[in-house]
Structures are given as C-alpha cells and as structure tokens.
Design an enzyme around this catalytic site. Structure first.
Site, PDB file in Angstrom:
ATOM      1  N   GLY A 241       1.112   1.673  -2.528  1.00 33.75           N
ATOM      2  CA  GLY A 241      -0.096   2.409  -2.885  1.00 33.75           C
ATOM      3  C   GLY A 241      -0.626   3.270  -1.761  1.00 33.75           C
ATOM      4  O   GLY A 241       0.054   4.181  -1.282  1.00 33.75           O
ATOM      5  N   THR A 242      -1.840   2.989  -1.322  1.00 32.76           N
ATOM      6  CA  THR A 242      -2.535   3.842  -0.359  1.00 32.76           C
ATOM      7  C   THR A 242      -1.931   3.809   1.030  1.00 32.76           C
ATOM      8  O   THR A 242      -2.289   4.633   1.873  1.00 32.76           O
ATOM      9  CB  THR A 242      -4.032   3.474  -0.257  1.00 32.76           C
ATOM     10  OG1 THR A 242      -4.164   2.170   0.314  1.00 32.76           O
ATOM     11  CG2 THR A 242      -4.708   3.544  -1.614  1.00 32.76           C
TER      12      THR A 242
ATOM     13  N   GLU B  21      -6.406  -5.243   3.084  1.00 31.92           N
ATOM     14  CA  GLU B  21      -6.137  -5.819   1.766  1.00 31.92           C
ATOM     15  C   GLU B  21      -7.042  -7.010   1.440  1.00 31.92           C
ATOM     16  O   GLU B  21      -6.899  -7.626   0.384  1.00 31.92           O
ATOM     17  CB  GLU B  21      -4.662  -6.249   1.667  1.00 31.92           C
ATOM     18  CG  GLU B  21      -3.661  -5.147   1.965  1.00 31.92           C
ATOM     19  CD  GLU B  21      -3.636  -4.030   0.930  1.00 31.92           C
ATOM     20  OE1 GLU B  21      -4.403  -4.079  -0.056  1.00 31.92           O
ATOM     21  OE2 GLU B  21      -2.831  -3.101   1.089  1.00 31.92           O
TER      22      GLU B  21
END
Length: 122
Positions: A14-15, A80
């Site tokens: 993802g990011t 996270e």
C-alpha cells in the site's frame, strides 16, 4: 513471541510502495523487487490506506519486497500501529520469507480492491 530474522524483509502492498505517501520510510531499505503473493487474502480500500485481511478465497496481492534493518522495522511497526491496528505475519515471496501486515478490524463497509493492487484503486 515473534522471532526476528537476521535480515528482516517486508512485503508492502500500500502506502509504503514506490510513489506512495509513506515510501519515504523505506528510502534506506534495500529494494528486492516487485512481486505478488497468493493466498487467502483480500485487499480493501480504507481511503487513505489499504487493509489486507484473511479471506476464504485465494487472491493475488501485488506489492514490493524490501530488506529492512531492525530500526526500520520498528518504524514500520509504529506506522502500522502494530499490534493493535495491524499484526505482522510471515509470508513466502519470490524474494524469500517476509513480514506482511494484516489488518485487525472489520472491513465490511469498505470497497474491495478486486485486482489486489492498491496502485490500481479508484
């Protein structure tokens, strides 16, 4: 208790990928390459970031693998919100065994990313 490998690797989807908003956290990490993992996963679009979750169906998930230091892994854990928001689990990649972050919460109200590639989200 989790055991850290001598050379930790992470699979990011993802990011943290190249060109995405949090990639700067991996600028010093060793890029090992793109890859896809296949397993009982689904990828959801939570808006600003994705959520990879356990699923009943096998899907391919696109991402990148990096070799990271213990300090870099600790920074990723902070990003996270490990272990409350995401948990880490080992996954086999073409670049060897790596950590992957799996989302710990309900995703029922979020759109599924059908092709398993966060970079293709709409």
């Amino acid at each position: 208790m989790e055991v850290a490998w001598a050379m930790d690797k992470v699979f990011v989807y993802g990011t943290l990928r190249k060109g995405e908003s949090n990639h700067h956290l991996l600028q010093q990490a060793l890029y090992l390459g793109q890859c896809q993992i296949q397993g009982r996963y689904q990828l959801f679009n939570l808006g600003y970031y994705p959520a990879l979750v356990d699923a009943e169906h096998n899907r391919r998930i696109a991402g990148e693998v990096y070799q990271v230091s213990a300090q870099e892994l600790a920074q990723l854990d902070i990003l996270e919100e490990y272990p409350s928001l995401y948990r880490r689990e080992p996954v086999e990649t073409q670049h060897g065994r790596a950590w992957v972050y799996l989302y710990n919460h309900n995703v029922d109200s979020f759109p599924l990313i059908e092709d398993g590639d966060w970079c293709h989200r709409s």
